[in-house]
Design an enzyme around this catalytic site. Structure first.
Site, PDB file in Angstrom:
ATOM      1  N   GLN A  15      -7.258  -9.677  -8.110  1.00 19.71           N
ATOM      2  CA  GLN A  15      -6.180  -8.704  -8.316  1.00 19.71           C
ATOM      3  C   GLN A  15      -5.216  -8.695  -7.129  1.00 19.71           C
ATOM      4  O   GLN A  15      -4.035  -8.407  -7.287  1.00 19.71           O
ATOM      5  CB  GLN A  15      -6.758  -7.290  -8.524  1.00 19.71           C
ATOM      6  CG  GLN A  15      -7.407  -7.066  -9.868  1.00 19.71           C
ATOM      7  CD  GLN A  15      -8.898  -7.325  -9.832  1.00 19.71           C
ATOM      8  OE1 GLN A  15      -9.375  -8.144  -9.046  1.00 19.71           O
ATOM      9  NE2 GLN A  15      -9.652  -6.637 -10.677  1.00 19.71           N
TER      10      GLN A  15
ATOM     11  N   ASN B 221     -13.900   2.478  -5.283  1.00 16.85           N
ATOM     12  CA  ASN B 221     -12.755   1.582  -5.481  1.00 16.85           C
ATOM     13  C   ASN B 221     -13.283   0.159  -5.637  1.00 16.85           C
ATOM     14  O   ASN B 221     -14.500  -0.085  -5.583  1.00 16.85           O
ATOM     15  CB  ASN B 221     -11.773   1.695  -4.306  1.00 16.85           C
ATOM     16  CG  ASN B 221     -10.442   1.019  -4.587  1.00 16.85           C
ATOM     17  OD1 ASN B 221      -9.853   1.219  -5.658  1.00 16.85           O
ATOM     18  ND2 ASN B 221      -9.958   0.207  -3.668  1.00 16.85           N
ATOM     19  N   LYS B 222     -12.393  -0.762  -5.846  1.00 16.75           N
ATOM     20  CA  LYS B 222     -12.736  -2.169  -6.100  1.00 16.75           C
ATOM     21  C   LYS B 222     -13.736  -2.708  -5.084  1.00 16.75           C
ATOM     22  O   LYS B 222     -13.628  -2.412  -3.887  1.00 16.75           O
ATOM     23  CB  LYS B 222     -11.438  -2.982  -6.082  1.00 16.75           C
ATOM     24  CG  LYS B 222     -11.575  -4.467  -6.281  1.00 16.75           C
ATOM     25  CD  LYS B 222     -12.340  -4.860  -7.518  1.00 16.75           C
ATOM     26  CE  LYS B 222     -11.779  -4.276  -8.795  1.00 16.75           C
ATOM     27  NZ  LYS B 222     -12.703  -4.448  -9.956  1.00 16.75           N
TER      28      LYS B 222
ATOM     29  N   ASP C 223     -10.661   4.590  -7.784  1.00 16.63           N
ATOM     30  CA  ASP C 223     -10.963   4.757  -9.209  1.00 16.63           C
ATOM     31  C   ASP C 223     -11.591   6.116  -9.484  1.00 16.63           C
ATOM     32  O   ASP C 223     -11.569   6.601 -10.619  1.00 16.63           O
ATOM     33  CB  ASP C 223     -11.878   3.630  -9.681  1.00 16.63           C
ATOM     34  CG  ASP C 223     -11.111   2.312  -9.638  1.00 16.63           C
ATOM     35  OD1 ASP C 223     -11.122   1.658  -8.574  1.00 16.63           O
ATOM     36  OD2 ASP C 223     -10.454   1.985 -10.645  1.00 16.63           O
TER      37      ASP C 223
ATOM     38  N   ARG D   3      -5.314  -2.608 -16.482  1.00 19.68           N
ATOM     39  CA  ARG D   3      -6.356  -2.244 -15.522  1.00 19.68           C
ATOM     40  C   ARG D   3      -5.734  -1.369 -14.431  1.00 19.68           C
ATOM     41  O   ARG D   3      -4.525  -1.227 -14.339  1.00 19.68           O
ATOM     42  CB  ARG D   3      -7.000  -3.499 -14.909  1.00 19.68           C
ATOM     43  CG  ARG D   3      -5.939  -4.495 -14.407  1.00 19.68           C
ATOM     44  CD  ARG D   3      -6.350  -5.278 -13.238  1.00 19.68           C
ATOM     45  NE  ARG D   3      -6.545  -4.423 -12.085  1.00 19.68           N
ATOM     46  CZ  ARG D   3      -5.527  -3.915 -11.358  1.00 19.68           C
ATOM     47  NH1 ARG D   3      -4.268  -4.158 -11.657  1.00 19.68           N
ATOM     48  NH2 ARG D   3      -5.796  -3.146 -10.332  1.00 19.68           N
ATOM     49  N   GLY D   4      -6.654  -0.819 -13.579  1.00 21.12           N
ATOM     50  CA  GLY D   4      -6.214   0.150 -12.587  1.00 21.12           C
ATOM     51  C   GLY D   4      -6.435   1.537 -13.176  1.00 21.12           C
ATOM     52  O   GLY D   4      -6.170   1.772 -14.362  1.00 21.12           O
TER      53      GLY D   4
ATOM     54  N   ARG E 215     -14.771   1.377 -20.226  1.00 22.01           N
ATOM     55  CA  ARG E 215     -15.174   1.080 -18.841  1.00 22.01           C
ATOM     56  C   ARG E 215     -15.701   2.388 -18.250  1.00 22.01           C
ATOM     57  O   ARG E 215     -15.104   3.442 -18.483  1.00 22.01           O
ATOM     58  CB  ARG E 215     -13.996   0.549 -18.003  1.00 22.01           C
ATOM     59  CG  ARG E 215     -13.479  -0.816 -18.450  1.00 22.01           C
ATOM     60  CD  ARG E 215     -12.416  -1.354 -17.493  1.00 22.01           C
ATOM     61  NE  ARG E 215     -13.002  -1.906 -16.284  1.00 22.01           N
ATOM     62  CZ  ARG E 215     -12.281  -2.300 -15.213  1.00 22.01           C
ATOM     63  NH1 ARG E 215     -10.971  -2.155 -15.215  1.00 22.01           N
ATOM     64  NH2 ARG E 215     -12.868  -2.812 -14.155  1.00 22.01           N
TER      65      ARG E 215
HETATM   66  O1  MRU Z   1     -11.216  -3.431 -12.033  1.00 18.74           O
HETATM   67  P1  MRU Z   1      -9.833  -2.925 -11.774  1.00 18.74           P
HETATM   68  O2  MRU Z   1      -8.869  -4.007 -11.461  1.00 18.74           O
HETATM   69  O3  MRU Z   1      -9.368  -1.987 -12.852  1.00 18.74           O
HETATM   70  O4  MRU Z   1      -9.963  -2.053 -10.448  1.00 18.74           O
HETATM   71  C1  MRU Z   1      -8.835  -1.363  -9.981  1.00 18.74           C
HETATM   72  C2  MRU Z   1      -9.028  -0.790  -8.636  1.00 18.74           C
HETATM   73  O5  MRU Z   1     -10.103  -0.773  -8.098  1.00 18.74           O
HETATM   74  C3  MRU Z   1      -7.831  -0.149  -8.006  1.00 18.74           C
HETATM   75  O6  MRU Z   1      -7.896  -0.281  -6.621  1.00 18.74           O
HETATM   76  C4  MRU Z   1      -7.826   1.331  -8.389  1.00 18.74           C
HETATM   77  O7  MRU Z   1      -7.762   1.510  -9.776  1.00 18.74           O
HETATM   78  C5  MRU Z   1      -6.773   2.106  -7.734  1.00 18.74           C
HETATM   79  S1  MRU Z   1      -5.128   1.563  -8.089  1.00 18.74           S
HETATM   80  C6  MRU Z   1      -4.381   2.665  -9.001  1.00 18.74           C
END
Ligand code: MRU
Length: 329
Positions: free
Chosen positions: A185, A236-237, A226, A44-45, A82
């Site tokens: 996370q 972002n998250k 993201d 992920r990320g 995704r």
């Molecule tokens: O759902 P995830 O854990 O893949 O979400 C990740 C994030 O939102 C990170 O903050 C984002 O990818 C930037 S980190 C490189």
């Protein structure tokens, strides 16, 4: 340390669902395994899933060399695994563009992306650490959200790469990692990475962020992304927007760190981005234990949109973009 790599004809990842208790390497040798790993957040990320998608295409190109329709199907499913981070579709498209040149060329392209993301992380860390030196008092106390370290990239990280670089320079005050409900996370993965880096940190519940800022206990908020839209809106998250509002209210810098591979000039604004809905199960309980009355439903957007006017600055591997001074993505 590379947290995703191509090893002996398969994709190897650290299984992020098992952290922090177990450090397990997963070998993915089929497209379905790569898709399952992306969807379960074993990998992920944004940059990491971009690389996983590209390496998934490399697997598909080998496995379906003589079956164009199976190959197209595999690529379509990888691309759609995704929807929100632009890196996934980009990584898949980049590798898929080499299919006419044969499977070795597809793999070479995917590995080039892997290498580029590692190089980008080093550049972002330096640029971001220099910038925080200008924006913050000495020994800044930083709040970060989600996991943006080596696990989310290939090595180093985005926002957490900057934190690590400040630590290496002896120029870091304190770090608060917000836990990042529902999948933690921050509490699981960022805490794991900071422990390994030897960085002093504390975790806080997500809702504590704006209050800690209001109390003068934070000097800047630093997050990854993201997708960064043409107008600077930053996806972002989930929970990032609340921290940005808190930072704005407290007059603190809100810093976004992401590689150019996350900048999406083809998408005008955050309203144009599909936000992944991950369903009720992740919210109504954790690790198989229900925390809500039976039958409770949840709403579970995996990401949110921080409007550009709440973002002080975007740091990429090549640029420092002062949105607060009217500079453009
Ligand atoms: O759902 P995830 O854990 O893949 O979400 C990740 C994030 O939102 C990170 O903050 C984002 O990818 C930037 S980190 C490189």
């Amino acid at each position: 340390m590379r947290t995703i790599d191509w090893v002996d004809d398969a994709v190897e990842i650290i299984d992020q669902t098992a952290l922090p208790d177990r450090t397990t390497v997963l070998r993915l040798s089929t497209v379905d395994e790569v898709i399952a790993a992306i969807q379960s957040l074993a990998v992920r990320g944004a940059p990491a899933i971009g690389v996983a998608g590209a390496l998934g295409v490399a697997l598909a190109a080998r496995l379906h060399a003589d079956d164009g329709s199976a190959l197209a199907d595999a690529i379509g499913r990888l691309r759609a695994a995704r929807p929100t981070a632009v890196n996934l579709a980009r990584g898949v498209d980049r590798a898929a563009a080499r299919i006419p040149d044969g499977a070795p060329a597809v793999l070479a392209e995917a590995v080039a992306l892997l290498d580029e993301e590692q190089t980008a992380a080093t550049a972002m860390a330096r640029l971001g650490a220099d910038l925080l030196g200008e924006l913050c008092p000495p020994q800044p106390r930083l709040l970060t959200h989600c996991n943006t370290g080596a696990l989310a990239t290939v090595a180093g990280g985005t926002a957490l790469g900057v934190v690590a670089e400040l630590h290496r320079r002896g120029a870091l005050g304190a770090v608060i990692a917000s836990e990042t409900r529902p999948l933690l996370q921050g509490a699981r993965l960022t805490a794991w990475e900071l422990t390994r880096l030897g960085v002093d940190f504390r975790v806080a519940v997500d809702g504590a962020g704006p209050f800690l800022m209001a109390r003068g206990l934070i000097d800047a908020v630093i997050v990854g992304a993201d997708r960064i839209c043409a107008n600077g809106d930053t996806i972002n998250k989930i929970g990032t927007y609340a921290h940005a509002l808190g930072a704005h209210r407290a007059g603190l810098p809100f810093v976004v760190v992401a590689p150019e591979s996350t900048v999406d000039r083809d998408t005008a604004a955050g309203t144009d981005v599909e936000i992944e809905d991950r369903g009720s199960a992740e919210v109504v309980g954790f690790a198989g234990t229900r925390s809500t009355p039976a039958g409770t439903e949840a709403v579970n957007p995996a990401f949110d949109v921080t409007p550009a006017d709440l973002v002080t600055v975007v740091v990429t591997d090549r640029r420092v973009i002062r949105l607060d001074r009217g500079e453009r993505i």
